[in-house]
Motif scaffolding. Sequence first.
Motif, PDB file in Angstrom:
ATOM      1  N   ARG A  19       0.831  -1.209   0.000  1.00 16.05           N
ATOM      2  CA  ARG A  19       0.000   0.000   0.000  1.00 16.05           C
ATOM      3  C   ARG A  19       0.865   1.259   0.000  1.00 16.05           C
ATOM      4  N   ILE A  20       1.986   1.194   0.712  1.00 15.73           N
ATOM      5  CA  ILE A  20       2.903   2.329   0.741  1.00 15.73           C
ATOM      6  C   ILE A  20       3.583   2.482  -0.615  1.00 15.73           C
ATOM      7  N   ASP A  21       4.052   1.359  -1.179  1.00 14.63           N
ATOM      8  CA  ASP A  21       4.738   1.399  -2.473  1.00 14.63           C
ATOM      9  C   ASP A  21       3.824   1.919  -3.583  1.00 14.63           C
ATOM     10  N   GLU A  22       2.533   1.614  -3.476  1.00 12.97           N
ATOM     11  CA  GLU A  22       1.569   2.046  -4.495  1.00 12.97           C
ATOM     12  C   GLU A  22       0.990   3.432  -4.202  1.00 12.97           C
ATOM     13  N   SER A  23       1.562   4.101  -3.179  1.00 15.11           N
ATOM     14  CA  SER A  23       1.183   5.480  -2.808  1.00 15.11           C
ATOM     15  C   SER A  23      -0.254   5.596  -2.304  1.00 15.11           C
ATOM     16  N   HIS A  24      -0.806   4.505  -1.782  1.00 17.65           N
ATOM     17  CA  HIS A  24      -2.098   4.619  -1.111  1.00 17.65           C
ATOM     18  C   HIS A  24      -1.929   5.413   0.191  1.00 17.65           C
ATOM     19  N   TYR A  25      -0.732   5.321   0.758  1.00 16.11           N
ATOM     20  CA  TYR A  25      -0.383   6.125   1.927  1.00 16.11           C
ATOM     21  C   TYR A  25       0.814   6.982   1.543  1.00 16.11           C
ATOM     22  N   GLU A  26       0.663   8.298   1.669  1.00 13.37           N
ATOM     23  CA  GLU A  26       1.720   9.235   1.309  1.00 13.37           C
ATOM     24  C   GLU A  26       2.673   9.449   2.478  1.00 13.37           C
ATOM     25  N   ALA A  27       3.798  10.118   2.199  1.00 21.16           N
ATOM     26  CA  ALA A  27       4.772  10.428   3.235  1.00 21.16           C
ATOM     27  C   ALA A  27       4.120  11.210   4.366  1.00 21.16           C
ATOM     28  N   ASP A  28       4.401  10.791   5.585  1.00 21.08           N
ATOM     29  CA  ASP A  28       3.888  11.406   6.812  1.00 21.08           C
ATOM     30  C   ASP A  28       2.391  11.170   7.030  1.00 21.08           C
ATOM     31  N   GLU A  29       1.774  10.339   6.193  1.00 18.68           N
ATOM     32  CA  GLU A  29       0.362  10.014   6.389  1.00 18.68           C
ATOM     33  C   GLU A  29       0.233   8.919   7.441  1.00 18.68           C
ATOM     34  N   LYS A  30      -0.790   9.036   8.262  1.00 14.58           N
ATOM     35  CA  LYS A  30      -0.999   8.058   9.324  1.00 14.58           C
ATOM     36  C   LYS A  30      -1.579   6.764   8.769  1.00 14.58           C
ATOM     37  N   LEU A  31      -1.043   5.642   9.235  1.00  7.65           N
ATOM     38  CA  LEU A  31      -1.563   4.331   8.856  1.00  7.65           C
ATOM     39  C   LEU A  31      -2.794   3.992   9.698  1.00  7.65           C
ATOM     40  N   PRO A  32      -3.551   2.965   9.316  1.00  2.77           N
ATOM     41  CA  PRO A  32      -4.660   2.527  10.166  1.00  2.77           C
ATOM     42  C   PRO A  32      -4.144   2.198  11.569  1.00  2.77           C
ATOM     43  N   SER A  33      -4.981   2.442  12.556  1.00  2.99           N
ATOM     44  CA  SER A  33      -4.574   2.186  13.935  1.00  2.99           C
ATOM     45  C   SER A  33      -4.398   0.686  14.184  1.00  2.99           C
ATOM     46  N   GLU A  34      -3.776   0.348  15.297  1.00  5.48           N
ATOM     47  CA  GLU A  34      -3.602  -1.060  15.647  1.00  5.48           C
ATOM     48  C   GLU A  34      -4.951  -1.757  15.771  1.00  5.48           C
ATOM     49  N   ASN A  35      -5.910  -1.079  16.376  1.00  2.00           N
ATOM     50  CA  ASN A  35      -7.245  -1.681  16.522  1.00  2.00           C
ATOM     51  C   ASN A  35      -7.896  -1.927  15.165  1.00  2.00           C
ATOM     52  N   GLU A  36      -7.731  -0.966  14.258  1.00  2.00           N
ATOM     53  CA  GLU A  36      -8.318  -1.119  12.920  1.00  2.00           C
ATOM     54  C   GLU A  36      -7.681  -2.287  12.171  1.00  2.00           C
ATOM     55  N   LEU A  37      -6.367  -2.440  12.314  1.00  2.00           N
ATOM     56  CA  LEU A  37      -5.687  -3.552  11.660  1.00  2.00           C
ATOM     57  C   LEU A  37      -6.070  -4.887  12.286  1.00  2.00           C
TER      58      LEU A  37
END
Length: 267
Positions: A19-37
């Motif tokens: 997801r990071i490599d495909e730019s679904h998450y940009e630099a400094d963007e927050k990932l889903p929380s531990e609970n969400e994962l």
Amino acid sequence: MLKEGIPRHTQISEWLRSRIDESHYEADEKLPSENELCDKFDVSRVTVRRALQTLENEDLIYRCQGLGSFVTDHRSHHSFSTLNDFSEELAESGMKASSEVVSFTQKDIAGQHDILSSLEMQNKSLAVEIERIRLGDGQPIAFDSTWLPIFYGQLIEGYDLRHQTIFTILEEEFEIPIERGCYRIEAALANKKLATHLQINIHAPVLLITRISYTVGNKPVYYQQRYYRNDKMVFEMMADRTSASSSTQKENNITLKEFTPVFKEEK
């Protein structure tokens, strides 16, 4: 969603990595929380944390306690709580450090009382001034002016400051250790001279770090002002809060744990 026969934490880290490599998450963007994962993959928090730790070890993400996990900008870290020279700052970034010496002169600094006071040059006003453009892989990252008492300035005269640092020369050639540094950090605007050397626009914002470095006996060795390009480096700070009741200075209960310069790479 997860396959049998492959460790769950590995599959989660691979999913996030893609997801990071495909730019679904940009630099400094927050990932889903531990609970969400945990909910998404139906796994325990231990499994999620192991997956995140893998990505953190790969410098793909960084984690801030209480805030979550964020995508890095392919930046390298080093601890600023330890006194380092420019080459050491760039070492973990994979960039090759070098310098372009603009000037190496003796100057009368009688009117620069802050420098004289910091260097404890009572009844003296002649100092060595060195101006350098600091480069990473040949690109300008910072510009600094350094003032030394004549004694130290004469010691390093003749050495190759393009590829050697003042720290290295004094410590390795003359066994004069740099033991402590005092820093002041502030915002500044680039004047014409800075803009030319750093290849930025006039009045562009820069980060000014003033440092006084000391040797044995708390004796000042040099006073330095370094201007960093703000598109090349930022600072990240981590601090611990101690309870006021356990502190002898109740008004000052934030302890600096880590102060990290982060060098940005071109995208």
